[in-house]
Design a protein around this motif. Structure first.
Motif, PDB file in Angstrom:
ATOM      1  N   MET A 252     -23.627 -38.031  -2.699  1.00  0.00           N
ATOM      2  CA  MET A 252     -23.102 -38.257  -4.051  1.00  0.00           C
ATOM      3  C   MET A 252     -21.815 -39.061  -3.938  1.00  0.00           C
ATOM      4  N   LEU A 253     -21.766 -40.162  -4.670  1.00  0.00           N
ATOM      5  CA  LEU A 253     -20.649 -41.092  -4.594  1.00  0.00           C
ATOM      6  C   LEU A 253     -20.192 -41.503  -5.989  1.00  0.00           C
ATOM      7  N   GLU A 254     -18.956 -41.954  -6.076  1.00  0.00           N
ATOM      8  CA  GLU A 254     -18.468 -42.612  -7.278  1.00  0.00           C
ATOM      9  C   GLU A 254     -18.515 -44.110  -7.023  1.00  0.00           C
ATOM     10  N   ALA A 255     -19.055 -44.868  -7.943  1.00  0.00           N
ATOM     11  CA  ALA A 255     -19.102 -46.320  -7.781  1.00  0.00           C
ATOM     12  C   ALA A 255     -17.688 -46.891  -7.671  1.00  0.00           C
ATOM     13  N   LEU A 256     -16.773 -46.296  -8.383  1.00  0.00           N
ATOM     14  CA  LEU A 256     -15.364 -46.667  -8.339  1.00  0.00           C
ATOM     15  C   LEU A 256     -14.568 -45.378  -8.417  1.00  0.00           C
TER      16      LEU A 256
ATOM     17  N   LEU B 235     -29.868 -40.277  -3.516  1.00  0.00           N
ATOM     18  CA  LEU B 235     -28.605 -40.975  -3.725  1.00  0.00           C
ATOM     19  C   LEU B 235     -28.184 -40.671  -5.153  1.00  0.00           C
ATOM     20  N   MET B 236     -27.001 -40.090  -5.299  1.00  0.00           N
ATOM     21  CA  MET B 236     -26.499 -39.674  -6.607  1.00  0.00           C
ATOM     22  C   MET B 236     -25.165 -40.365  -6.875  1.00  0.00           C
ATOM     23  N   CYS B 237     -24.959 -40.777  -8.111  1.00  0.00           N
ATOM     24  CA  CYS B 237     -23.698 -41.407  -8.494  1.00  0.00           C
ATOM     25  C   CYS B 237     -23.040 -40.627  -9.626  1.00  0.00           C
ATOM     26  N   ASP B 238     -21.755 -40.425  -9.476  1.00  0.00           N
ATOM     27  CA  ASP B 238     -20.935 -39.799 -10.510  1.00  0.00           C
ATOM     28  C   ASP B 238     -20.388 -40.931 -11.372  1.00  0.00           C
ATOM     29  N   GLU B 239     -20.879 -41.033 -12.588  1.00  0.00           N
ATOM     30  CA  GLU B 239     -20.492 -42.096 -13.515  1.00  0.00           C
ATOM     31  C   GLU B 239     -19.576 -41.576 -14.622  1.00  0.00           C
ATOM     32  N   VAL B 240     -18.988 -40.417 -14.417  1.00  0.00           N
ATOM     33  CA  VAL B 240     -18.190 -39.788 -15.477  1.00  0.00           C
ATOM     34  C   VAL B 240     -17.011 -40.673 -15.882  1.00  0.00           C
ATOM     35  N   GLN B 241     -16.298 -41.254 -14.916  1.00  0.00           N
ATOM     36  CA  GLN B 241     -15.160 -42.106 -15.273  1.00  0.00           C
ATOM     37  C   GLN B 241     -15.540 -43.555 -15.510  1.00  0.00           C
TER      38      GLN B 241
ATOM     39  N   GLU C 116      -9.363 -41.732  -9.371  1.00  0.00           N
ATOM     40  CA  GLU C 116      -8.224 -40.876  -9.055  1.00  0.00           C
ATOM     41  C   GLU C 116      -7.571 -41.221  -7.727  1.00  0.00           C
ATOM     42  N   GLY C 117      -8.257 -41.970  -6.889  1.00  0.00           N
ATOM     43  CA  GLY C 117      -7.714 -42.300  -5.574  1.00  0.00           C
ATOM     44  C   GLY C 117      -7.017 -43.645  -5.539  1.00  0.00           C
ATOM     45  N   GLY C 118      -6.671 -44.187  -6.685  1.00  0.00           N
ATOM     46  CA  GLY C 118      -5.971 -45.457  -6.719  1.00  0.00           C
ATOM     47  C   GLY C 118      -6.860 -46.634  -7.094  1.00  0.00           C
ATOM     48  N   ILE C 119      -7.893 -46.417  -7.861  1.00  0.00           N
ATOM     49  CA  ILE C 119      -8.839 -47.452  -8.293  1.00  0.00           C
ATOM     50  C   ILE C 119      -9.409 -48.167  -7.066  1.00  0.00           C
ATOM     51  N   VAL C 120     -10.364 -47.507  -6.434  1.00  0.00           N
ATOM     52  CA  VAL C 120     -11.006 -48.052  -5.240  1.00  0.00           C
ATOM     53  C   VAL C 120     -12.497 -48.257  -5.536  1.00  0.00           C
ATOM     54  N   PRO C 121     -12.898 -49.513  -5.743  1.00  0.00           N
ATOM     55  CA  PRO C 121     -14.320 -49.776  -5.994  1.00  0.00           C
ATOM     56  C   PRO C 121     -15.129 -49.626  -4.707  1.00  0.00           C
ATOM     57  N   GLY C 122     -16.346 -49.126  -4.852  1.00  0.00           N
ATOM     58  CA  GLY C 122     -17.251 -49.103  -3.719  1.00  0.00           C
ATOM     59  C   GLY C 122     -17.642 -50.522  -3.357  1.00  0.00           C
ATOM     60  N   THR C 123     -18.117 -50.705  -2.124  1.00  0.00           N
ATOM     61  CA  THR C 123     -18.595 -52.019  -1.717  1.00  0.00           C
ATOM     62  C   THR C 123     -20.121 -52.025  -1.704  1.00  0.00           C
ATOM     63  N   LYS C 124     -20.691 -53.209  -1.882  1.00  0.00           N
ATOM     64  CA  LYS C 124     -22.149 -53.335  -1.858  1.00  0.00           C
ATOM     65  C   LYS C 124     -22.697 -52.888  -0.511  1.00  0.00           C
ATOM     66  N   GLU C 125     -22.001 -53.211   0.576  1.00  0.00           N
ATOM     67  CA  GLU C 125     -22.462 -52.828   1.911  1.00  0.00           C
ATOM     68  C   GLU C 125     -22.497 -51.310   2.064  1.00  0.00           C
ATOM     69  N   PHE C 126     -21.459 -50.621   1.599  1.00  0.00           N
ATOM     70  CA  PHE C 126     -21.395 -49.164   1.727  1.00  0.00           C
ATOM     71  C   PHE C 126     -22.514 -48.502   0.921  1.00  0.00           C
TER      72      PHE C 126
ATOM     73  N   TRP D 212     -12.852 -53.000 -11.696  1.00  0.00           N
ATOM     74  CA  TRP D 212     -13.812 -53.744 -12.507  1.00  0.00           C
ATOM     75  C   TRP D 212     -13.494 -53.513 -13.971  1.00  0.00           C
ATOM     76  N   GLY D 213     -13.763 -54.500 -14.784  1.00  0.00           N
ATOM     77  CA  GLY D 213     -13.606 -54.344 -16.223  1.00  0.00           C
ATOM     78  C   GLY D 213     -12.212 -53.859 -16.589  1.00  0.00           C
ATOM     79  N   LEU D 214     -12.166 -52.764 -17.341  1.00  0.00           N
ATOM     80  CA  LEU D 214     -10.879 -52.210 -17.762  1.00  0.00           C
ATOM     81  C   LEU D 214     -10.357 -51.137 -16.818  1.00  0.00           C
ATOM     82  N   LEU D 215     -11.068 -50.894 -15.751  1.00  0.00           N
ATOM     83  CA  LEU D 215     -10.616 -49.911 -14.750  1.00  0.00           C
ATOM     84  C   LEU D 215      -9.915 -50.653 -13.634  1.00  0.00           C
ATOM     85  N   LYS D 216      -8.626 -50.811 -13.767  1.00  0.00           N
ATOM     86  CA  LYS D 216      -7.804 -51.556 -12.809  1.00  0.00           C
ATOM     87  C   LYS D 216      -6.693 -50.668 -12.296  1.00  0.00           C
TER      88      LYS D 216
END
Length: 185
Positions: free
Chosen positions: A33-37, A65-71, A40-50, A181-185
């Motif tokens: 389970m992962l967050e795409a971005l 494969l699970m994604c947390d899309e809450v934020q 809370e850890g300083g706006i860290v986007p996932g990478t396509k490779e990861f 990404w987008g407004l999450l900076k």
């Protein structure tokens, strides 16, 4: 985003210790389970490779494969779901917060075999599908779709990036870099 660390941990967790083998038991990863971005850890986007590596590892063993899309979900990243920025489709993803536009709601979406695992009433949620919350979620989704909101998020996100980059250039000891990404900076 450390691909080698992910592979090593996955391999480690899929190894059954001798004491468990002696009991006739096995051990393995059921899901990643992962967050795409990570917000809370300083706006860290996932990478396509990861994320591609995580998808491959799950596919190789039958793990989900699970994604947390809450934020990041519901358009905040410029795409409806954050994982869409990573060219990977999860088996399951969760959503809340923006889903109800201020009305508390939580949801889990699944595809493939994962979608057949839980039936109606098998999984409860404090903010699950009550009529008010579901009506709010439909209204939010309709508004996003009918008002070109995703393009607006992209445009405003570009403006935000430019403004933050100017601040980072002027005050490098205060703001190191601009990411997200987008407004999450």
């Amino acid at each position: 985003n450390d691909v080698e660390a992910l592979k090593a941990k996955f391999e480690e967790l899929n190894e059954t210790p001798e004491e468990l083998k002696a009991q006739g038991r096995t051990r393995g990863v059921a899901a990643i389970m992962l967050e795409a971005l990570q917000g809370e850890g300083g706006i860290v986007p996932g990478t396509k490779e990861f994320f591609s590596t995580a998808r491959s590892l799950c596919d190789s063993t039958g793990a989900l494969l699970m994604c947390d899309e809450v934020q990041v979900g519901m358009g905040r990243s410029g795409t409806l779901w954050g994982y869409e920025n990573l060219d990977v489709e999860p088996d399951v993803f969760t959503s809340a917060k923006a889903l109800g536009g201020g009305v508390p709601i939580g949801a889990m979406m699944a595809r493939g075999e994962a979608a057949t695992t839980l039936g109606p009433g098998d999984h409860a949620s404090t903010y699950g599908g009550n009529p008010l919350a579901c009506s709010a979620a439909v209204a939010v989704a309709t508004y996003i779709s009918e008002h070109n909101l995703l393009q607006n998020v992209i445009d405003r996100g570009d403006q935000l990036s430019a403004g933050l980059a100017a601040i980072a250039s002027k005050y490098p000891s205060v703001l190191g870099d601009v990411r997200g990404w987008g407004l999450l900076k």
